[in-house]
Design an enzyme around this catalytic site. Structure first.
Site, PDB file in Angstrom:
ATOM      1  N   HIS A 242       0.830  -1.205   0.000  1.00 26.41           N
ATOM      2  CA  HIS A 242       0.000   0.000   0.000  1.00 26.41           C
ATOM      3  C   HIS A 242       0.865   1.257   0.000  1.00 26.41           C
ATOM      4  O   HIS A 242       0.594   2.209  -0.735  1.00 26.41           O
ATOM      5  CB  HIS A 242      -0.918   0.006   1.225  1.00 26.41           C
ATOM      6  CG  HIS A 242      -1.919  -1.100   1.237  1.00 26.41           C
ATOM      7  ND1 HIS A 242      -3.276  -0.875   1.208  1.00 26.41           N
ATOM      8  CD2 HIS A 242      -1.768  -2.449   1.264  1.00 26.41           C
ATOM      9  CE1 HIS A 242      -3.922  -2.037   1.220  1.00 26.41           C
ATOM     10  NE2 HIS A 242      -3.013  -3.006   1.262  1.00 26.41           N
TER      11      HIS A 242
ATOM     12  N   ASP B  16      -6.463   5.275   2.087  1.00 27.12           N
ATOM     13  CA  ASP B  16      -6.531   3.836   1.868  1.00 27.12           C
ATOM     14  C   ASP B  16      -7.824   3.289   2.470  1.00 27.12           C
ATOM     15  O   ASP B  16      -8.642   4.038   3.031  1.00 27.12           O
ATOM     16  CB  ASP B  16      -5.299   3.204   2.549  1.00 27.12           C
ATOM     17  CG  ASP B  16      -4.784   1.986   1.813  1.00 27.12           C
ATOM     18  OD1 ASP B  16      -5.595   1.287   1.179  1.00 27.12           O
ATOM     19  OD2 ASP B  16      -3.563   1.727   1.873  1.00 27.12           O
TER      20      ASP B  16
END
Length: 469
Positions: A26, A126
């Site tokens: 990520h 995210d």
């Protein structure tokens, strides 16, 4: 103050705050997007913990005035549940990820203070920080959800509210009804069971991953994918039909080759001696923890294939002695055509080398992009999250060969060897070899992804209006 800030937007650079989850699968896409936005003149504040930021690549000197790292110490939990210095999933076993999420959630107050002080134009976040929704609403900052999984995987699963009732393994073994074009993208039964178990598990933080996504998706002004219409057009269009907000492909964010220092000279000296497009690169990333049986079957499969290989092998957690992390005698028997590297390696630079012709890997999105950027033939052995869905997509598009698995998910050395030989040397793999080399013209087109896709996204950041490309 808020009105003055809005009034100055036209003459000041757009200011974006990035909030990625603490996993390198990520952090890296968020970092690459930050660099791409900075190249377009956007000012980026990248929030993470000190250790995570230290591990990220260096910001190019020409962009250092536009990308600002914001180091927020990871709050501690009671009873020292997390090891000292653990700030990312890489630092801990899978069963402790829930505690990292609980510690990460305690960043809420520090993030709120930062947003209150800076008042960015946008927050790009995210799946994890569901509490950012309340912060964004309090300070009237617009929110964008950056979905790290592939557009194909996200479309198959469906945005929140698309599927009726909770996900079940049975519902995930065939394409859903909203995929109206021919598709073979679906989970196998053992993969679906594993996916469902992880998605709804309520961790020690008290919030499941699905609950986090539902809240963030509902509040976001747009959904971003690291994708492009040239590769995933049908799936991007299908996802857009399911949501009433812009679905924005930001391009694949390929990166330019990096210059590496002399510490890796031995790898490149070995590669220089190999024939063009002859070597298989083998790598399953830093996060995936292979079992002893899996490592040994891959090793025996490489040996059986008789192909040159370069294996980036992460030291297994189950063995403290390097001597026992591979089958006895494997190194000696394959030393004339193979090389095993442990520890950090310059993967992108290795993949750019002319002797690399194919890769055996887990089919994670970032690795797919890196490999296709250089036209390598793909042999995929997926393990978790959306990797199986990406693997089916690549096979569907004629870009990969997937290693055969048994019903329980196990695989054999024979299937590893057969897949590698088909991909690299056999006549039946010639079409795939041609397809991946043609795909490099799209995936590796830096101008397409920066000047077309990123530029269109920046225009959206300026005026909040999305005009489909």
């Amino acid at each position: 103050m808020q009105q003055a800030h809005l009034g100055n937007m036209a003459e000041n650079p757009i200011r974006v705050t990035m909030i990625p989850w603490s996993a390198f699968g990520h952090l890296i896409p968020f970092f690459k997007l930050s660099i791409a936005l900075a190249k377009a003149g956007v000012h980026v504040s990248f929030i993470s913990t000190p250790k995570n930021i230290q591990r990220l690549p260096k910001i190019p000197s020409t962009l250092s005035h536009l990308v600002h790292f914001v180091e927020l110490p990871l709050p501690s939990l009671d009873n020292d549940i997390l090891p000292e210095g653990a700030e990312t999933t890489l630092d801990i076993p899978f069963e402790k990820h829930e505690y990292l999420k609980a510690a990460y959630d305690k960043l809420q107050d520090a993030v709120k203070q930062f947003v209150a002080n800076q008042l960015p134009d946008w927050i790009i976040c995210d799946f994890n920080p569901h509490w950012v929704v309340d912060i964004a609403q309090e300070f009237q900052v617009k929110l964008i959800l950056f979905v790290i999984i592939s557009a194909t995987g996200a479309t198959f699963i469906g945005p929140p509210g698309t599927r009726t009732g909770p996900l079940s393994p049975e519902s995930l073994t065939a394409p859903p009804e909203w995929v109206t074009f021919p598709s073979s993208v679906a989970f196998r039964k053992h993969e679906a069971i594993h996916f469902c178990a992880g998605s709804y598990k309520v961790s020690s933080s008290g919030v499941s991953d699905f609950e986090r996504i539902i809240k963030l998706h509902g509040a976001s002004k747009a959904v971003l994918f690291r994708s492009c219409y040239e590769i995933e057009g049908e799936y991007l269009n299908a996802f857009q039909k399911l949501v009433e907000k812009p679905v924005i492909p930001i391009g694949l964010l390929p990166v330019e080759r990096q210059v590496v220092d002399g510490c890796s000279d031995t790898i490149f000296e070995w590669l220089d001696k190999q024939a063009s497009k002859s070597v298989v690169f083998v790598g399953f990333g830093s996060e995936l923890k292979l079992s002893k049986d899996q490592v040994f079957e891959i090793a025996y499969g490489l040996e059986e294939s008789q192909l040159p290989f370069l294996w980036a092998l992460r030291k297994p957690s189950w063995e403290s002695n390097d001597e026992y992390s591979l089958p006895v005698g494997f190194i000696e028997r394959t030393s004339n055509r193979g090389s095993v590297c442990k520890g950090w390696i310059p993967q992108l630079e290795i993949l750019a080398h002319s002797s690399i012709g194919g890769s055996l890997f887990h089919s994670g999105l970032g690795s797919v992009i890196e490999n296709l950027q250089f036209g390598h033939t793909l042999v995929v052995l997926p393990f978790n999250i959306d990797q199986p869905l990406i693997a089916r997509f690549l096979v569907e598009k004629g870009l990969a060969i997937e290693v055969k698995r048994n019903e329980d998910g196990s695989f054999t050395r024979n299937d590893i060897a057969a897949s590698l030989r088909q991909a690299m040397v056999l006549e039946e793999g010639k079409k795939i070899r041609n397809n991946t080399r043609e795909a490099a013209a799209i995936v590796g087109n830096l101008k397409l992804h920066q000047d077309h896709y990123v530029a269109a996204f920046v225009q959206f950041l300026k005026n909040g209006i999305w005009k489909p490309i």
